[in-house]
Design a protein around this motif. Structure first.
Motif, PDB file in Angstrom:
ATOM      1  N   LYS A 122       0.826  -1.213   0.000  1.00  0.00           N
ATOM      2  CA  LYS A 122       0.000   0.000   0.000  1.00  0.00           C
ATOM      3  C   LYS A 122       0.859   1.261   0.000  1.00  0.00           C
ATOM      4  CE  LYS A 122      -4.110  -1.952   2.231  1.00  0.00           C
ATOM      5  NZ  LYS A 122      -5.010  -1.897   3.412  1.00  0.00           N
ATOM      6  N   GLU A 123       2.032   1.168   0.614  1.00  0.00           N
ATOM      7  CA  GLU A 123       2.933   2.322   0.677  1.00  0.00           C
ATOM      8  C   GLU A 123       3.740   2.497  -0.601  1.00  0.00           C
ATOM      9  OE1 GLU A 123       5.281   1.501   4.097  1.00  0.00           O
ATOM     10  OE2 GLU A 123       3.780   2.250   5.523  1.00  0.00           O
ATOM     11  N   GLY A 124       3.667   1.546  -1.500  1.00  0.00           N
ATOM     12  CA  GLY A 124       4.396   1.628  -2.754  1.00  0.00           C
ATOM     13  C   GLY A 124       5.808   1.095  -2.694  1.00  0.00           C
ATOM     14  N   VAL A 125       6.194   0.515  -1.546  1.00  0.00           N
ATOM     15  CA  VAL A 125       7.530  -0.083  -1.436  1.00  0.00           C
ATOM     16  C   VAL A 125       7.592  -1.376  -2.241  1.00  0.00           C
ATOM     17  CG1 VAL A 125       9.255  -1.016   0.149  1.00  0.00           C
ATOM     18  CG2 VAL A 125       7.852   0.963   0.839  1.00  0.00           C
ATOM     19  N   LEU A 126       6.578  -2.172  -2.141  1.00  0.00           N
ATOM     20  CA  LEU A 126       6.429  -3.370  -2.959  1.00  0.00           C
ATOM     21  C   LEU A 126       5.449  -3.083  -4.089  1.00  0.00           C
ATOM     22  CD1 LEU A 126       6.182  -6.153  -0.189  1.00  0.00           C
ATOM     23  CD2 LEU A 126       8.198  -5.446  -1.505  1.00  0.00           C
ATOM     24  N   PRO A 127       5.507  -3.790  -5.196  1.00  0.00           N
ATOM     25  CA  PRO A 127       6.282  -5.007  -5.421  1.00  0.00           C
ATOM     26  C   PRO A 127       7.744  -4.737  -5.762  1.00  0.00           C
ATOM     27  CG  PRO A 127       5.047  -4.465  -7.385  1.00  0.00           C
ATOM     28  CD  PRO A 127       4.626  -3.475  -6.339  1.00  0.00           C
ATOM     29  N   ALA A 128       8.572  -5.712  -5.445  1.00  0.00           N
ATOM     30  CA  ALA A 128       9.979  -5.642  -5.815  1.00  0.00           C
ATOM     31  C   ALA A 128      10.156  -6.091  -7.256  1.00  0.00           C
ATOM     32  CB  ALA A 128      10.801  -6.530  -4.888  1.00  0.00           C
ATOM     33  N   GLN A 129      11.164  -5.518  -7.918  1.00  0.00           N
ATOM     34  CA  GLN A 129      11.459  -5.952  -9.283  1.00  0.00           C
ATOM     35  C   GLN A 129      12.095  -7.339  -9.290  1.00  0.00           C
ATOM     36  OE1 GLN A 129      13.229  -3.134 -12.107  1.00  0.00           O
ATOM     37  NE2 GLN A 129      13.111  -1.554 -10.536  1.00  0.00           N
ATOM     38  N   GLU A 130      12.951  -7.573  -8.317  1.00  0.00           N
ATOM     39  CA  GLU A 130      13.646  -8.852  -8.228  1.00  0.00           C
ATOM     40  C   GLU A 130      13.847  -9.212  -6.766  1.00  0.00           C
ATOM     41  OE1 GLU A 130      17.395  -8.519 -10.197  1.00  0.00           O
ATOM     42  OE2 GLU A 130      16.533  -7.940 -12.135  1.00  0.00           O
ATOM     43  N   TYR A 131      14.095 -10.504  -6.520  1.00  0.00           N
ATOM     44  CA  TYR A 131      14.457 -10.916  -5.166  1.00  0.00           C
ATOM     45  C   TYR A 131      15.583 -11.935  -5.238  1.00  0.00           C
ATOM     46  CZ  TYR A 131      11.696 -15.129  -6.116  1.00  0.00           C
ATOM     47  OH  TYR A 131      11.206 -16.296  -6.661  1.00  0.00           O
ATOM     48  N   THR A 132      16.386 -11.944  -4.189  1.00  0.00           N
ATOM     49  CA  THR A 132      17.467 -12.909  -4.071  1.00  0.00           C
ATOM     50  C   THR A 132      17.414 -13.527  -2.685  1.00  0.00           C
ATOM     51  OG1 THR A 132      18.881 -11.598  -5.539  1.00  0.00           O
ATOM     52  CG2 THR A 132      19.962 -13.277  -4.190  1.00  0.00           C
ATOM     53  N   VAL A 133      17.470 -14.827  -2.625  1.00  0.00           N
ATOM     54  CA  VAL A 133      17.555 -15.518  -1.332  1.00  0.00           C
ATOM     55  C   VAL A 133      19.024 -15.514  -0.926  1.00  0.00           C
ATOM     56  CG1 VAL A 133      17.073 -17.631  -0.056  1.00  0.00           C
ATOM     57  CG2 VAL A 133      15.595 -16.965  -1.968  1.00  0.00           C
ATOM     58  N   THR A 134      19.367 -14.722   0.089  1.00  0.00           N
ATOM     59  CA  THR A 134      20.771 -14.567   0.457  1.00  0.00           C
ATOM     60  C   THR A 134      21.237 -15.582   1.487  1.00  0.00           C
ATOM     61  OG1 THR A 134      20.177 -12.912   2.124  1.00  0.00           O
ATOM     62  CG2 THR A 134      20.737 -12.105  -0.086  1.00  0.00           C
ATOM     63  N   ASN A 135      20.296 -16.143   2.259  1.00  0.00           N
ATOM     64  CA  ASN A 135      20.708 -17.119   3.258  1.00  0.00           C
ATOM     65  C   ASN A 135      19.509 -17.897   3.787  1.00  0.00           C
ATOM     66  OD1 ASN A 135      22.869 -18.238   4.992  1.00  0.00           O
ATOM     67  ND2 ASN A 135      21.645 -17.390   6.650  1.00  0.00           N
ATOM     68  N   ILE A 136      19.707 -19.184   4.010  1.00  0.00           N
ATOM     69  CA  ILE A 136      18.733 -20.045   4.679  1.00  0.00           C
ATOM     70  C   ILE A 136      19.473 -20.745   5.818  1.00  0.00           C
ATOM     71  CG2 ILE A 136      17.228 -22.055   4.512  1.00  0.00           C
ATOM     72  CD1 ILE A 136      16.033 -19.945   2.901  1.00  0.00           C
ATOM     73  N   SER A 137      18.975 -20.589   7.035  1.00  0.00           N
ATOM     74  CA  SER A 137      19.651 -21.213   8.179  1.00  0.00           C
ATOM     75  C   SER A 137      18.653 -22.003   9.014  1.00  0.00           C
ATOM     76  CB  SER A 137      20.330 -20.156   9.058  1.00  0.00           C
ATOM     77  OG  SER A 137      19.373 -19.245   9.583  1.00  0.00           O
ATOM     78  N   VAL A 138      19.128 -23.105   9.565  1.00  0.00           N
ATOM     79  CA  VAL A 138      18.327 -23.919  10.478  1.00  0.00           C
ATOM     80  C   VAL A 138      18.747 -23.547  11.893  1.00  0.00           C
ATOM     81  CG1 VAL A 138      17.708 -26.243  11.190  1.00  0.00           C
ATOM     82  CG2 VAL A 138      18.203 -25.769   8.775  1.00  0.00           C
ATOM     83  N   ASP A 139      17.875 -22.849  12.603  1.00  0.00           N
ATOM     84  CA  ASP A 139      18.206 -22.333  13.927  1.00  0.00           C
ATOM     85  C   ASP A 139      17.867 -23.304  15.049  1.00  0.00           C
ATOM     86  OD1 ASP A 139      18.913 -19.929  12.614  1.00  0.00           O
ATOM     87  OD2 ASP A 139      16.829 -19.272  12.659  1.00  0.00           O
ATOM     88  N   GLU A 140      16.944 -24.213  14.789  1.00  0.00           N
ATOM     89  CA  GLU A 140      16.547 -25.198  15.788  1.00  0.00           C
ATOM     90  C   GLU A 140      16.074 -26.448  15.086  1.00  0.00           C
ATOM     91  OE1 GLU A 140      13.379 -25.640  19.548  1.00  0.00           O
ATOM     92  OE2 GLU A 140      13.048 -24.166  17.969  1.00  0.00           O
ATOM     93  N   TYR A 141      16.492 -27.606  15.589  1.00  0.00           N
ATOM     94  CA  TYR A 141      16.029 -28.861  15.005  1.00  0.00           C
ATOM     95  C   TYR A 141      16.123 -29.944  16.072  1.00  0.00           C
ATOM     96  CZ  TYR A 141      15.239 -32.404  11.388  1.00  0.00           C
ATOM     97  OH  TYR A 141      14.709 -33.412  10.613  1.00  0.00           O
ATOM     98  N   ASN A 142      14.977 -30.304  16.622  1.00  0.00           N
ATOM     99  CA  ASN A 142      14.940 -31.340  17.644  1.00  0.00           C
ATOM    100  C   ASN A 142      13.726 -32.227  17.413  1.00  0.00           C
ATOM    101  OD1 ASN A 142      12.652 -30.005  18.946  1.00  0.00           O
ATOM    102  ND2 ASN A 142      14.144 -28.555  19.797  1.00  0.00           N
ATOM    103  N   SER A 143      13.397 -33.054  18.375  1.00  0.00           N
ATOM    104  CA  SER A 143      12.301 -34.013  18.205  1.00  0.00           C
ATOM    105  C   SER A 143      10.928 -33.353  18.161  1.00  0.00           C
ATOM    106  CB  SER A 143      12.332 -35.048  19.329  1.00  0.00           C
ATOM    107  OG  SER A 143      12.191 -34.415  20.594  1.00  0.00           O
ATOM    108  N   GLU A 144      10.839 -32.093  18.568  1.00  0.00           N
ATOM    109  CA  GLU A 144       9.543 -31.414  18.622  1.00  0.00           C
ATOM    110  C   GLU A 144       9.408 -30.290  17.597  1.00  0.00           C
ATOM    111  OE1 GLU A 144       8.895 -30.096  22.590  1.00  0.00           O
ATOM    112  OE2 GLU A 144       8.742 -32.113  23.421  1.00  0.00           O
ATOM    113  N   ASN A 145      10.445 -29.485  17.445  1.00  0.00           N
ATOM    114  CA  ASN A 145      10.336 -28.298  16.596  1.00  0.00           C
ATOM    115  C   ASN A 145      11.526 -28.161  15.657  1.00  0.00           C
ATOM    116  OD1 ASN A 145       7.928 -27.205  17.915  1.00  0.00           O
ATOM    117  ND2 ASN A 145       9.283 -26.725  19.633  1.00  0.00           N
ATOM    118  N   VAL A 146      11.267 -27.449  14.573  1.00  0.00           N
ATOM    119  CA  VAL A 146      12.335 -27.034  13.676  1.00  0.00           C
ATOM    120  C   VAL A 146      12.089 -25.562  13.334  1.00  0.00           C
ATOM    121  CG1 VAL A 146      11.041 -27.924  11.686  1.00  0.00           C
ATOM    122  CG2 VAL A 146      13.475 -27.393  11.454  1.00  0.00           C
ATOM    123  N   THR A 147      13.140 -24.763  13.426  1.00  0.00           N
ATOM    124  CA  THR A 147      13.040 -23.338  13.118  1.00  0.00           C
ATOM    125  C   THR A 147      13.995 -23.000  11.984  1.00  0.00           C
ATOM    126  OG1 THR A 147      12.453 -22.770  15.390  1.00  0.00           O
ATOM    127  CG2 THR A 147      13.260 -20.987  13.992  1.00  0.00           C
TER     128      THR A 147
END
Length: 227
Positions: A122-147
């Protein structure tokens, strides 16, 4: 299997739309016949062997990473509020009308990221022309949850760059997955009345959970769907 019916439907849509033109043509050759749940004397052993050969283990971690790496950043490129809502509905598994109504009723409470993206649109910031995924990290991974945390770099229409970060925690046992995602059952298939129907339903679920079906050769595709 029962809690994940909707996962199966979404994976089928994603897998089939990703098929090559050759695969699509092959599928159309099957005609408009409806599945015959009462078909008999079908040997499913070879079909299951094909599925198992290409199938990757399905985990909450793998689903979450795939969502955040390939699907979530597409939200930043939606041009209208309607486009944003429809894309968000699809990504979060709110597919049928009942699920979409539930989503809209809870947008302000259960979907903080959506509210942020809508504000930026609504503010006109989006949409972006392009996007890049710069990083994917696994912060938690156990028998109950994954973050998992994903970081994105957006190229805006004014030439500036904007960084966005999204973190999500999922239930590793698929009981809830994440509050943003719809894991409701929907309509269940009828209980099989014989071994043949049981094999047929198992085969269908195997196909639905395999988005790598596009890797199959034409001969293997024919083997999967022949009666």
């Amino acid at each position: 299997m029962n809690v994940r019916k909707l996962f199966l439907v979404i994976t089928l849509v994603a897998g089939l739309t990703a098929c090559s033109a050759e695969t699509v043509e092959t599928s159309s050759d099957l005609g408009d016949k409806k599945p015959n749940l009462t078909a008999s004397k079908v040997d499913y052993n070879k079909k299951f062997e094909i599925i198992e050969r290409i199938k990757s283990p399905e985990t909450a971690l793998s689903i979450l990473i795939q969502k955040m790496e390939f699907e979530w950043p597409t939200l930043f490129t939606m041009k209208t509020e309607e486009d944003l809502l429809q894309r968000y509905s699809f990504i979060t598994w709110h597919i049928d009308s009942e699920a979409k109504n539930y989503l809209q009723e809870n947008l302000s409470t259960l979907h903080p990221e959506y509210q942020e993206y809508l504000k930026l649109l609504k503010e006109g910031v989006l949409p972006a022309q392009e996007y890049t995924v710069t990083n994917i990290s696994v912060d938690e991974y156990n028998s109950e949850n994954v973050t998992v945390t994903a970081q994105y770099e957006l190229l805006l229409s004014n030439g500036q760059k904007k960084n966005m970060k999204v973190s999500m925690t999922a239930d590793t046992n698929f009981r809830n997955f994440n509050q943003r995602f719809n894991t409701s059952e929907g309509e269940l298939l009828p209980d099989p009345v014989n071994k043949e129907q049981d094999n047929f339903q198992d085969f269908i679920f195997s196909v639905l959970t395999t988005d790598e079906i596009r890797k199959l050769t034409l001969e293997e595709l024919f083997t999967l769907f022949e009666h």
